[in-house]
Design a protein around this motif. Structure first.
Motif, PDB file in Angstrom:
ATOM      1  N   ALA A 214      -2.267  -4.012  10.972  1.00 57.96           N
ATOM      2  CA  ALA A 214      -3.446  -3.959  11.843  1.00 57.96           C
ATOM      3  C   ALA A 214      -4.641  -4.710  11.255  1.00 57.96           C
ATOM      4  CB  ALA A 214      -3.835  -2.506  12.107  1.00 57.96           C
ATOM      5  N   LEU A 215      -4.510  -5.268  10.061  1.00 60.26           N
ATOM      6  CA  LEU A 215      -5.618  -6.007   9.455  1.00 60.26           C
ATOM      7  C   LEU A 215      -5.833  -7.327  10.190  1.00 60.26           C
ATOM      8  CD1 LEU A 215      -4.805  -5.590   5.636  1.00 60.26           C
ATOM      9  CD2 LEU A 215      -6.278  -4.152   7.074  1.00 60.26           C
ATOM     10  N   PRO A 216      -7.076  -7.772  10.286  1.00 60.83           N
ATOM     11  CA  PRO A 216      -7.343  -9.084  10.873  1.00 60.83           C
ATOM     12  C   PRO A 216      -6.563 -10.173  10.139  1.00 60.83           C
ATOM     13  CG  PRO A 216      -9.373  -7.843  10.628  1.00 60.83           C
ATOM     14  CD  PRO A 216      -8.312  -7.061   9.924  1.00 60.83           C
ATOM     15  N   GLU A 217      -6.148 -11.206  10.876  1.00 65.40           N
ATOM     16  CA  GLU A 217      -5.288 -12.246  10.317  1.00 65.40           C
ATOM     17  C   GLU A 217      -5.900 -12.914   9.088  1.00 65.40           C
ATOM     18  OE1 GLU A 217      -2.134 -13.099  11.063  1.00 65.40           O
ATOM     19  OE2 GLU A 217      -2.146 -11.359  12.412  1.00 65.40           O
ATOM     20  N   HIS A 218      -7.216 -13.169   9.115  1.00 63.64           N
ATOM     21  CA  HIS A 218      -7.819 -13.880   7.984  1.00 63.64           C
ATOM     22  C   HIS A 218      -7.801 -13.031   6.720  1.00 63.64           C
ATOM     23  CE1 HIS A 218     -11.406 -11.486   9.020  1.00 63.64           C
ATOM     24  NE2 HIS A 218     -11.856 -11.775   7.822  1.00 63.64           N
ATOM     25  N   ILE A 219      -7.703 -11.703   6.878  1.00 62.55           N
ATOM     26  CA  ILE A 219      -7.586 -10.815   5.718  1.00 62.55           C
ATOM     27  C   ILE A 219      -6.134 -10.764   5.249  1.00 62.55           C
ATOM     28  CG2 ILE A 219      -7.822  -8.423   4.919  1.00 62.55           C
ATOM     29  CD1 ILE A 219     -10.223  -8.134   6.756  1.00 62.55           C
ATOM     30  N   LYS A 220      -5.208 -10.609   6.172  1.00 57.59           N
ATOM     31  CA  LYS A 220      -3.788 -10.573   5.810  1.00 57.59           C
ATOM     32  C   LYS A 220      -3.343 -11.857   5.108  1.00 57.59           C
ATOM     33  CE  LYS A 220      -1.948  -9.419   9.840  1.00 57.59           C
ATOM     34  NZ  LYS A 220      -0.918  -9.052  10.828  1.00 57.59           N
ATOM     35  N   ASN A 221      -3.917 -12.993   5.546  1.00 56.60           N
ATOM     36  CA  ASN A 221      -3.500 -14.290   5.000  1.00 56.60           C
ATOM     37  C   ASN A 221      -4.397 -14.772   3.870  1.00 56.60           C
ATOM     38  OD1 ASN A 221      -1.442 -14.419   6.941  1.00 56.60           O
ATOM     39  ND2 ASN A 221      -2.810 -15.318   8.455  1.00 56.60           N
ATOM     40  N   SER A 222      -5.219 -13.893   3.333  1.00 59.14           N
ATOM     41  CA  SER A 222      -6.141 -14.263   2.260  1.00 59.14           C
ATOM     42  C   SER A 222      -5.391 -14.795   1.041  1.00 59.14           C
ATOM     43  CB  SER A 222      -6.979 -13.054   1.852  1.00 59.14           C
ATOM     44  OG  SER A 222      -7.751 -13.336   0.698  1.00 59.14           O
ATOM     45  N   THR A 223      -5.933 -15.835   0.434  1.00 58.34           N
ATOM     46  CA  THR A 223      -5.354 -16.365  -0.803  1.00 58.34           C
ATOM     47  C   THR A 223      -5.935 -15.655  -2.028  1.00 58.34           C
ATOM     48  OG1 THR A 223      -7.053 -18.103  -0.891  1.00 58.34           O
ATOM     49  CG2 THR A 223      -4.980 -18.638   0.223  1.00 58.34           C
ATOM     50  N   ILE A 224      -6.895 -14.776  -1.794  1.00 58.90           N
ATOM     51  CA  ILE A 224      -7.557 -14.059  -2.889  1.00 58.90           C
ATOM     52  C   ILE A 224      -7.032 -12.632  -3.014  1.00 58.90           C
ATOM     53  CG2 ILE A 224      -9.770 -13.243  -3.793  1.00 58.90           C
ATOM     54  CD1 ILE A 224      -9.474 -16.300  -3.734  1.00 58.90           C
ATOM     55  N   LEU A 225      -6.949 -11.925  -1.910  1.00 58.41           N
ATOM     56  CA  LEU A 225      -6.563 -10.515  -1.920  1.00 58.41           C
ATOM     57  C   LEU A 225      -5.090 -10.356  -2.265  1.00 58.41           C
ATOM     58  CD1 LEU A 225      -8.450  -9.364   1.312  1.00 58.41           C
ATOM     59  CD2 LEU A 225      -9.211  -9.157  -1.068  1.00 58.41           C
ATOM     60  N   THR A 226      -4.799  -9.336  -3.068  1.00 56.97           N
ATOM     61  CA  THR A 226      -3.421  -9.053  -3.482  1.00 56.97           C
ATOM     62  C   THR A 226      -2.768  -8.063  -2.518  1.00 56.97           C
ATOM     63  OG1 THR A 226      -4.021  -7.151  -4.854  1.00 56.97           O
ATOM     64  CG2 THR A 226      -4.140  -9.339  -5.881  1.00 56.97           C
ATOM     65  N   GLY A 227      -1.481  -7.842  -2.722  1.00 58.94           N
ATOM     66  CA  GLY A 227      -0.782  -6.829  -1.923  1.00 58.94           C
ATOM     67  C   GLY A 227      -1.391  -5.456  -2.097  1.00 58.94           C
TER      68      GLY A 227
END
Length: 289
Positions: A214-227
């Motif tokens: 349910a996370l926004p796409e730009h958050i799910k596809n972040s190159t910074i944020l980890t699993g």
């Protein structure tokens, strides 16, 4: 990736892979007596608790990989149907390791390792006085998993009495994980001191997290944020509203005037810092800015 067929490598090598990857493992410091009443004490890391009602623990003394002999603990459990499982903390780790030595039958590991024998109340085997928690158990079942070297023997134990040192309890009477200072087993000669590696993850038991999907796409596809970062966000009950985000940004301009011009990566890095601090709400607002 190395892919292995267990039947195509030696048992010692497979044993090493298993112990090195399935870790850390809790330690059952098992006290037994033989049919003549001679004490025995040995640690086993193929061990865990499997039920609270009834209270069931299972540990597994494996047949020797070298010569296919069985452990004295296994023989005693079969003969007497009783065992005391003592937990191991850091203060007794080296003595516990000494007790794992393959002494001849009849040698008292309590004496060899310098432990104090404490009489049990419902079973014959002695308790380890130095252990912070001791479980007197009856043996319900012994399940042989094989006949060759390395084969385990699952000893299913039912707890009939529990003894807890009061100095490991917190103000509410619960076991304090830092005070109990447990030690776990890993591969080779390695152990793990539990309290040095504790971290908390809030469990979604009473609330329903929105989920990573349910996370926004730009958050799910972040190159910074980890699993792990995405998992924390997915455990939120709801995403902050645009009004909440706008109000935050408006107030933040006073201390961080460049926030409106920050790149997505910069915002994600800053949000990640807040996630590490446990401030999920602020992280959300930065990610949605």
């Amino acid at each position: 990736m190395l892919s292995i067929n267990p039947n195509e490598i030696s048992v010692p090598k497979l044993h090493g892979y298993l112990l090195g990857s399935i870790a850390p493992r809790p330690i059952a410091f098992a006290s037994t007596v033989d049919a003549e009443g001679n004490p025995n004490l040995a640690p086993f890391s193929f061990f865990n608790v499997f039920s609270a009602n009834p209270p069931i623990m299972v540990f597994s003394p494996a047949r020797s990989v070298r010569d296919n002999t069985t452990k004295h603990t296994l023989d005693n459990c079969i003969a007497t149907k009783e065992v005391v499982i003592n937990v191991v903390n850091y203060e007794m780790a080296h003595q516990m390791s000494l007790a794992s030595t393959a002494y001849p039958k009849g040698v008292n590991e309590f004496v060899k390792a310098g432990f104090t024998m404490l009489k049990s109340e419902k079973v014959t085997p002695f308790r380890v006085a130095e252990s912070p928690v001791q479980f007197e158990c009856k043996v319900n079942e012994v399940i042989a998993l094989g006949n060759d070297g390395g084969a385990g023997n699952m000893i299913v134990c039912e707890v009939v009495k529990v003894h807890i040192q009061e100095d490991i309890l917190d103000n509410e009477g619960r076991i304090d994980q830092h005070k109990i200072d447990l030690v776990a087993r890993a591969g080779g000669s390695f152990y793990s001191r539990a309290k040095e590696g504790f971290f908390e993850i809030p469990k979604p038991l009473t609330t329903l997290g929105i989920g990573v999907d349910a996370l926004p796409e730009h958050i799910k596809n972040s190159t910074i944020l980890t699993g792990n970062d995405l998992g924390i966000l997915g455990n939120s009950e709801a995403i902050p509203s645009q009004e909440e985000v706008s109000a935050y940004i408006k107030n933040a301009k006073n201390t961080c005037p460049h926030i409106e011009k920050a790149s997505a990566d910069e915002l994600h890095k800053k949000a990640q810092e807040y996630l590490k601090k446990g401030d999920v709400n602020t992280a959300w607002k930065l990610l949605l800015a």
